[in-house]
Design a protein around this motif. Structure first.
Motif, PDB file in Angstrom:
ATOM      1  N   ILE A 200       0.887  -1.186  -0.031  1.00 41.84           N
ATOM      2  CA  ILE A 200       0.005  -0.043  -0.055  1.00 41.84           C
ATOM      3  C   ILE A 200       0.759   1.157   0.061  1.00 41.84           C
ATOM      4  N   GLY A 201       1.841   1.123   0.696  1.00 44.35           N
ATOM      5  CA  GLY A 201       2.754   2.284   0.706  1.00 44.35           C
ATOM      6  C   GLY A 201       3.444   2.904  -0.581  1.00 44.35           C
ATOM      7  N   SER A 202       3.414   1.799  -1.678  1.00 45.57           N
ATOM      8  CA  SER A 202       4.006   2.173  -2.957  1.00 45.57           C
ATOM      9  C   SER A 202       2.757   2.409  -3.705  1.00 45.57           C
ATOM     10  N   VAL A 203       1.713   1.884  -3.682  1.00 47.95           N
ATOM     11  CA  VAL A 203       0.494   2.274  -4.217  1.00 47.95           C
ATOM     12  C   VAL A 203       0.221   4.013  -4.140  1.00 47.95           C
ATOM     13  N   VAL A 204       0.084   4.252  -2.598  1.00 47.81           N
ATOM     14  CA  VAL A 204       0.285   5.620  -2.253  1.00 47.81           C
ATOM     15  C   VAL A 204       0.996   6.476  -2.958  1.00 47.81           C
ATOM     16  N   ARG A 205       2.367   5.935  -2.883  1.00 44.15           N
ATOM     17  CA  ARG A 205       3.506   7.036  -3.309  1.00 44.15           C
ATOM     18  C   ARG A 205       3.161   7.144  -5.146  1.00 44.15           C
ATOM     19  N   GLN A 206       2.676   6.185  -5.502  1.00 42.44           N
ATOM     20  CA  GLN A 206       2.370   6.653  -6.983  1.00 42.44           C
ATOM     21  C   GLN A 206       1.167   7.426  -7.183  1.00 42.44           C
ATOM     22  N   LEU A 207       0.286   7.477  -6.359  1.00 42.84           N
ATOM     23  CA  LEU A 207      -0.908   8.179  -6.378  1.00 42.84           C
ATOM     24  C   LEU A 207      -0.510   9.915  -5.847  1.00 42.84           C
ATOM     25  N   ASN A 208       0.502   9.930  -5.113  1.00 49.31           N
ATOM     26  CA  ASN A 208       0.952  11.346  -4.793  1.00 49.31           C
ATOM     27  C   ASN A 208       1.750  11.924  -5.968  1.00 49.31           C
ATOM     28  N   ARG A 209       1.949  11.114  -7.043  1.00 50.29           N
ATOM     29  CA  ARG A 209       2.602  11.698  -8.260  1.00 50.29           C
ATOM     30  C   ARG A 209       1.704  12.293  -9.203  1.00 50.29           C
ATOM     31  N   LEU A 210       0.453  12.219  -8.826  1.00 48.68           N
ATOM     32  CA  LEU A 210      -0.536  12.619  -9.544  1.00 48.68           C
ATOM     33  C   LEU A 210      -1.318  13.926  -9.095  1.00 48.68           C
ATOM     34  N   PRO A 211      -1.781  14.815  -9.840  1.00 48.74           N
ATOM     35  CA  PRO A 211      -2.628  15.846  -9.119  1.00 48.74           C
ATOM     36  C   PRO A 211      -4.185  15.531  -8.990  1.00 48.74           C
ATOM     37  N   LEU A 212      -4.277  14.714  -8.067  1.00 49.66           N
ATOM     38  CA  LEU A 212      -5.524  14.239  -7.699  1.00 49.66           C
ATOM     39  C   LEU A 212      -6.263  15.113  -6.632  1.00 49.66           C
ATOM     40  N   ASP A 213      -7.628  15.392  -6.991  1.00 51.12           N
ATOM     41  CA  ASP A 213      -8.403  16.325  -6.131  1.00 51.12           C
ATOM     42  C   ASP A 213      -8.763  15.515  -4.864  1.00 51.12           C
ATOM     43  N   GLU A 214      -9.009  14.291  -5.031  1.00 53.93           N
ATOM     44  CA  GLU A 214      -9.423  13.377  -3.755  1.00 53.93           C
ATOM     45  C   GLU A 214      -8.921  12.312  -3.874  1.00 53.93           C
ATOM     46  N   VAL A 215      -8.419  11.803  -2.606  1.00 54.11           N
ATOM     47  CA  VAL A 215      -7.910  10.062  -2.620  1.00 54.11           C
ATOM     48  C   VAL A 215      -8.571   9.451  -1.220  1.00 54.11           C
ATOM     49  N   TYR A 216      -9.302   8.673  -1.305  1.00 57.44           N
ATOM     50  CA  TYR A 216      -9.916   7.863  -0.359  1.00 57.44           C
ATOM     51  C   TYR A 216      -9.200   6.639  -0.251  1.00 57.44           C
ATOM     52  N   VAL A 217      -8.699   6.265   0.847  1.00 57.45           N
ATOM     53  CA  VAL A 217      -8.323   4.682   1.190  1.00 57.45           C
ATOM     54  C   VAL A 217      -8.986   4.111   1.948  1.00 57.45           C
ATOM     55  N   ILE A 218      -9.688   3.245   1.767  1.00 55.45           N
ATOM     56  CA  ILE A 218     -10.697   2.680   2.710  1.00 55.45           C
ATOM     57  C   ILE A 218      -9.878   1.156   3.250  1.00 55.45           C
ATOM     58  N   VAL A 219      -9.466   1.494   4.331  1.00 54.04           N
ATOM     59  CA  VAL A 219      -8.747   0.080   5.137  1.00 54.04           C
ATOM     60  C   VAL A 219      -9.878  -0.564   5.892  1.00 54.04           C
ATOM     61  N   ASN A 220      -9.957  -1.883   5.455  1.00 52.63           N
ATOM     62  CA  ASN A 220     -10.831  -2.540   6.191  1.00 52.63           C
ATOM     63  C   ASN A 220     -10.426  -3.931   6.762  1.00 52.63           C
ATOM     64  N   GLY A 221     -10.652  -4.282   7.843  1.00 54.36           N
ATOM     65  CA  GLY A 221     -10.500  -5.722   8.308  1.00 54.36           C
ATOM     66  C   GLY A 221      -8.983  -6.020   8.234  1.00 54.36           C
ATOM     67  N   SER A 222      -8.322  -4.877   8.788  1.00 50.55           N
ATOM     68  CA  SER A 222      -6.701  -5.149   8.569  1.00 50.55           C
ATOM     69  C   SER A 222      -6.343  -5.121   9.922  1.00 50.55           C
ATOM     70  N   THR A 223      -5.365  -6.290  10.156  1.00 50.25           N
ATOM     71  CA  THR A 223      -4.595  -6.435  11.461  1.00 50.25           C
ATOM     72  C   THR A 223      -3.130  -6.065  11.156  1.00 50.25           C
ATOM     73  N   ASP A 224      -2.778  -5.563  10.294  1.00 55.09           N
ATOM     74  CA  ASP A 224      -1.292  -5.167  10.034  1.00 55.09           C
ATOM     75  C   ASP A 224      -1.364  -3.748  10.208  1.00 55.09           C
ATOM     76  N   ARG A 225       0.044  -3.309   9.204  1.00 60.18           N
ATOM     77  CA  ARG A 225       0.219  -1.715   9.574  1.00 60.18           C
ATOM     78  C   ARG A 225      -0.304  -0.979   8.372  1.00 60.18           C
ATOM     79  N   SER A 226      -1.308  -1.570   7.692  1.00 59.06           N
ATOM     80  CA  SER A 226      -1.674  -0.955   6.301  1.00 59.06           C
ATOM     81  C   SER A 226      -2.246   0.445   6.623  1.00 59.06           C
ATOM     82  N   PHE A 227      -2.840   0.812   7.789  1.00 58.81           N
ATOM     83  CA  PHE A 227      -3.442   1.999   8.059  1.00 58.81           C
ATOM     84  C   PHE A 227      -2.270   2.993   8.389  1.00 58.81           C
ATOM     85  N   GLN A 228      -1.210   2.597   8.943  1.00 64.07           N
ATOM     86  CA  GLN A 228      -0.129   3.431   9.306  1.00 64.07           C
ATOM     87  C   GLN A 228       0.771   3.821   8.091  1.00 64.07           C
TER      88      GLN A 228
END
Lengths: 430, 256
Positions: A200-228
């Motif tokens: 997910i870190g790399s996914v987000v890093r790629q999105l950070n390269r784009l001029p996106l107006d909104e980014v929603y990340v829906i973290v669900n049922g995660s027991t690892d550090r996905s959210f962080q």
């Protein structure tokens, strides 16, 4: 340390992506003196270009071999196998390759570079709160003025890269690894995440390269550090649910929240370079309502395909869209227009094949403008592999639901009417 | 070893004298005689030829050879003849053929044997041409239906394809009238837990005369795809909207 700082300044975080590794290598190669520094900078750029050249292939049948994160991970694996010492050798080889890379010289890149240079001398982004979006506006003004509608997405990406480079070079700054969009419309990205801390870190890093107006990340049922992982890297709106929402529900939730004209849907387990997302956004900008991932180039011969792929193809054929092959709203990445979201409704977006059936029925425009190999990148989990593949079961069920819906809307035979059979002769009521 | 024994016992069983062979015919004079000749080698109880819309004397050829002929002036449409023939059949095993495809008797026996051994519906193990990544919509539909029915092991095997055999009991369970839409009959058979099995391969793709496919439009292909949609819709109504498939933990009520 100095090199590390430089790589970071150019926006390439030193921790992961290949571009970053190459930037490192280039820095090392360059040493510390003044003249090599410019060389290092150039290499940084070429490295970034190489990472970016990959998505430009989107839409083509064959992709450049050896491009992308798969190779990089393969190399890592090879290095791990060899042990400590060969890792040094490996790094040397990388340095060589990076140094031997040709400068970007495509006509599109050069045209973009010239335009960027002019704008760089003319306008400043310093006072802008959202610099990349502001630059995208200037870029769009350029492309519209020059009517670059005929560019392929690959050429578009090269041109926009050239523009960014030209702009920042003119301002005597290190160009960030930004990727500009082919649209003035607002764009939202929606990412569903479930225990995907590694990617997910790399996914987000790629999105950070784009001029996106909104980014929603829906973290669900995660027991690892996905959210962080997301929170540390992104300004995105992160929704966290302790319980699993179930398949594709996160998408519907993102769709409910997003206000943008174009909605881009991604999964947290598949890292897609920002450049590869451009065709989907661009297609919706140009009038498509559903821009699907064209997985045609990655399909096995029919006999080797899984049941899900068969169902995807059958649904499309049944809907009269045999041309769509196995392309499905079930697969990421895909983009939807606001009209599509409103026409299809959230309950249907939760069952993507159903949304697809409804989209055809309601006459929405469906295209498959780009190809991203998600078959290879898909995370293997206990429930999506092997004989008792629960996810396959779910997706087949989705397709039954879709066919049922299509049957309810257009008659159980859809467009394939039976005008020939004298059914009353069979003696039954059928 | 075991297989050998099985075959042996099957051969020792009573001869296949309780077989009704059902052959829908529409202007198939050229091949019909040869088809009947092969069928007779099976020593069936009866041969039922359903001649519909035939103007070329097919019916006469059939009756001359001793077959029971049911004549309809108008074409009945695809597969309707099978349904009518099955209803008139007296045998314990029904073998379905076409008038335009000559299949050697030896190649037909495996289907009869399978039904004698307890298979309810014995299908041709023919899957269609699968070498490419995209296939003909009909082939696709057959695979998709079997997948939906929870029988991916059947691959492209289908009641649409001849030859196939079934016990009369099975035909009754399915409903004779349903045999007119073979994929639907297949769905009903599997839903009723009949023993459906792909027993023997005959490459009907090679035997199928080219004239069946007209250039451009493919009315037969469309008919068959429609049949499969009808079958899937029937299945969804007989089970539930998802064909009894799991929704995993999908929480559909959290957003609306």
């Amino acid at each position: 340390m100095q090199q590390r700082a430089r790589a970071t300044a150019s926006g390439l975080k030193p921790s992961s992506s290949r571009a970053a590794v190459q930037a490192h290598g280039a820095g090392r190669f360059a040493g510390g003196s003044a003249a090599p520094r410019s060389k290092a900078r150039r290499n940084t750029r070429t490295a970034a270009h190489k990472a970016g050249a990959r998505p430009g292939q989107a839409g083509r049948v064959k992709r450049a071999k050896g491009a992308g994160p798969a190779l990089s991970s393969g190399r890592r694996a090879a290095a791990a196998k060899r042990g400590k010492r060969p890792a040094v050798l490996l790094r040397r080889r990388r340095v060589k390759r990076a140094a031997a890379m040709p400068r970007i010289s495509s006509a599109a890149y050069q045209a973009g570079y010239r335009a960027g240079r002019e704008d760089g001398l003319r306008v400043s982004l310093e006072h802008e709160p959202f610099r990349i979006k502001a630059l995208n506006r200037h870029w769009m003004a350029r492309t519209q003025a020059q009517q670059r509608g005929g560019l392929s997405w690959r050429q578009f990406n090269e041109a926009s890269k050239g523009y960014v480079h030209g702009y920042f070079r003119a301002r005597k700054q290190v160009p960030p690894p930004w990727v500009l969009l082919p649209t003035d419309k607002s764009v939202a990205a929606i990412v569903s995440v479930r225990n995907e801390e590694k990617t997910i870190g790399s996914v987000v890093r790629q999105l950070n390269r784009l001029p996106l107006d909104e980014v929603y990340v829906i973290v669900n049922g995660s027991t690892d550090r996905s959210f962080q992982q997301v929170r540390e890297r992104s300004q995105a709106c992160v929704l966290s649910f302790p319980e699993a929402l179930g398949h594709d529900v996160g998408r519907a939730m993102g769709a409910k929240l997003a206000q943008a004209d174009i909605l881009l849907f991604l999964d947290g387990d598949i890292v897609i370079p920002a450049e590869a997302l451009i065709p989907f956004i661009g297609a919706v900008d140009r009038g498509a309502d559903l821009a699907l991932n064209d997985i045609g180039p990655y399909l096995n011969p029919f006999a080797k395909q899984d049941q899900v792929t068969h169902m995807k193809q059958f649904l499309n054929a049944s809907l009269g869209r045999h041309d769509l092959g196995a392309n499905s709203l079930t697969a990421v990445p895909h983009a939807l227009s606001r009209k599509a979201v409103e026409t299809l409704g959230l309950p249907n977006l939760m069952v993507p094949p159903k949304a697809q059936a409804l989209a055809v029925h309601r006459g929405l425009r469906i295209t498959a403008p780009g190809s991203v190999n998600v078959i290879r990148g898909n995370k293997r989990r206990r429930e999506n592999t092997g004989r008792n593949n629960q996810v396959a079961d779910l997706i087949i069920g989705d397709h039954v639901e879709a066919l049922k819906l299509a049957g309810d809307l257009a008659g159980e035979r859809l467009a394939f009417v039976d005008a020939l059979r004298q059914r009353e002769q069979t003696g039954g009521e059928g | 070893m075991r297989i050998l024994n099985k075959n042996h016992s099957a051969l020792l069983r009573a001869p296949t004298s309780k077989v009704s062979v059902i052959i829908p015919v529409m202007n198939e004079r050229k091949t019909l005689a040869a088809v009947l000749r092969e069928v007779k080698k099976l020593k069936p109880l009866e041969i039922i030829v359903v001649a519909n819309g035939s103007t070329d004397g097919s019916a006469a050829i059939a009756s001359k050879s001793g077959a029971k002929v049911l004549t309809f002036d108008q074409p009945l449409g695809h597969d309707v003849g099978r349904s009518i023939g099955a209803r008139h059949a007296a045998g314990e095993i029904l073998l379905f053929l076409d008038g335009d495809m000559v299949i050697p008797a030896a190649q037909l026996r495996p289907y009869l044997r399978a039904v004698e051994r307890g298979v309810d519906v014995a299908l041709n193990r023919y899957n269609g041409k699968l070498s490419r990544s995209t296939v003909h919509p009909v082939v696709l539909a057959k695979h998709a239906l079997n997948t939906v029915l929870g029988r991916p092991d059947l691959k492209g095997a289908s009641l649409t394809t001849i030859p196939h055999a079934m016990s009369r009991q099975a035909a009754q369970t399915i409903g004779f009238e349903q045999l007119a839409v073979p994929p639907k009959a297949q769905a009903i058979a599997i839903q009723h837990r009949l023993k459906v099995k792909a027993v023997h391969l005959i490459q009907v793709g090679k035997l199928n005369p080219v004239r069946r496919r007209e250039k451009g439009a493919d009315p037969l292909g469309n008919l068959i795809v429609g049949d499969h949609l009808e079958a899937i819709n029937w299945y969804a109504k007989a089970t539930n909207d998802r064909g009894l498939r799991s929704d995993l933990s999908r929480n559909r009520h959290i957003v609306r």
